[in-house]
Motif scaffolding. Structure first.
Motif, PDB file in Angstrom:
ATOM      1  N   THR A   1     -21.367 -17.701   3.209  1.00  0.00           N
ATOM      2  CA  THR A   1     -20.254 -17.454   4.121  1.00  0.00           C
ATOM      3  C   THR A   1     -20.509 -16.154   4.890  1.00  0.00           C
ATOM      4  O   THR A   1     -21.543 -15.502   4.726  1.00  0.00           O
ATOM      5  N   LYS A   2     -19.540 -15.759   5.713  1.00  0.00           N
ATOM      6  CA  LYS A   2     -19.699 -14.527   6.485  1.00  0.00           C
ATOM      7  C   LYS A   2     -19.759 -13.318   5.549  1.00  0.00           C
ATOM      8  O   LYS A   2     -19.130 -13.298   4.489  1.00  0.00           O
ATOM      9  N   ASP A   3     -20.509 -12.280   5.973  1.00  0.00           N
ATOM     10  CA  ASP A   3     -20.698 -11.089   5.134  1.00  0.00           C
ATOM     11  C   ASP A   3     -19.370 -10.424   4.790  1.00  0.00           C
ATOM     12  O   ASP A   3     -19.215  -9.844   3.712  1.00  0.00           O
ATOM     13  N   ILE A   4     -18.420 -10.502   5.723  1.00  0.00           N
ATOM     14  CA  ILE A   4     -17.136  -9.840   5.502  1.00  0.00           C
ATOM     15  C   ILE A   4     -16.424 -10.397   4.270  1.00  0.00           C
ATOM     16  O   ILE A   4     -15.686  -9.683   3.599  1.00  0.00           O
ATOM     17  N   ASN A   5     -16.683 -11.659   3.957  1.00  0.00           N
ATOM     18  CA  ASN A   5     -16.044 -12.255   2.781  1.00  0.00           C
ATOM     19  C   ASN A   5     -16.514 -11.591   1.485  1.00  0.00           C
ATOM     20  O   ASN A   5     -15.730 -11.402   0.546  1.00  0.00           O
TER      21      ASN A   5
END
Length: 281
Positions: free
Chosen positions: A82-86
């Protein structure tokens, strides 16, 4: 001299964070709370069984190693696609969870480990040095040396370094990068566990102690260079010396501000940190 001793503790606390970022590429915002849990384990081992923090050190290190491995295996690994921010948000959520869990279990009381050497000191001419800080510094340097040889001279270390350089290429060479991520996160946790045990005779254990030392670990890591082993060592010593000198010249509250000022100055002049990627293990 006290700044160097303090810097050694900061360095050990930061190396684990730097190792996790250098290999897993995740900033663990719960690193300070790992330290807090480790300090509580050392405290309860002392309060319930009379174990000196240096005797319970292996137990603390293994406990935080397990916590780190579980964090990577159960929380971070499922989010890798998933996106790094997750992943960042997941570690922030874990930070809040651990802090509130400690508040629920142990309230907000300050708990201390008073050993026979907690208040002892030795004299070197006109300089008096805390025995607890000398012990903590010796443990920090010894652990850093062991880690360096682990990463450079063992097969596990070579696998960790291979994944740090290129996870996909390492996978093609038969290295399961997800297992290496779990091992690295656990190793980073073990390092902060060692730091927690060594710091127990010096600092109080309380639910928000992670918020006190966590930001310092991030400053050290960014100052030395993200992913740089040597950078974390030198960065820890610099911050420790700056805080000690600033604490003598001004007061303890302003000492942290001076450390932040040095951090911002280096960040503006050299965004990759003092050592950048050159000193990566």
């Amino acid at each position: 001299m006290s700044g160097i001793l303090l810097g050694g503790i900061y360095a050990l606390m930061s190396i684990g964070l730097n190792l996790i970022f250098g290999v897993v590429k995740v900033v663990n915002f719960a690193h300070g709370e790992f330290l807090m849990i480790g300090m509580y384990i050392a405290y309860w081992a002392f309060a319930l069984y009379g174990l000196d923090p240096y005797v319970s050190l292996p137990l603390v290190a293994l406990s935080i190693l397990a916590l780190g491995a579980l964090t990577q295996g159960l929380i971070i690994n499922p989010l890798l696609k998933t996106k790094d921010i997750n992943q960042v948000l997941a570690t922030i959520g874990l930070m809040i969870f651990l802090e509130n869990l400690a508040l629920f279990l142990w309230k907000s009381d300050f708990r201390s480990v008073l050993t026979a050497y907690s208040a002892a000191s030795i004299s070197m001419g006109e300089i008096r040095l805390s025995l607890s800080r000398i012990f903590a510094f010796a443990v920090a340097m010894s652990t850093a040396i062991v880690l360096y040889f682990l990463l450079t001279k063992t097969d596990v270390g070579r696998r960790i370094r291979a994944v740090a350089q290129d996870a996909e290429a390492a996978e093609l060479m038969g290295i399961d990068h997800r297992r290496i991520y779990i091992a690295t996160f656990g190793l980073g946790g073990a390092l902060v566990g060692v730091a927690a045990a060594a710091m127990s005779p010096i600092y109080y254990a309380f639910p928000t102690v992670g918020a006190l030392f966590g930001p310092t670990a991030f400053i050290v890591v960014v100052l030395g260079g993200l992913g740089s082993f040597i950078g974390a060592m030198i960065g820890g010593l610099i911050i420790g010396i700056v805080e000690s000198i600033a604490g003598v010249l001004t007061n303890a509250e302003l000492a942290k501000a001076f450390a932040f000022a040095i951090f911002l100055l280096v960040l503006f002049r050299k965004p990759t940190g003092l050592f950048g990627e050159r000193a990566r293990v």
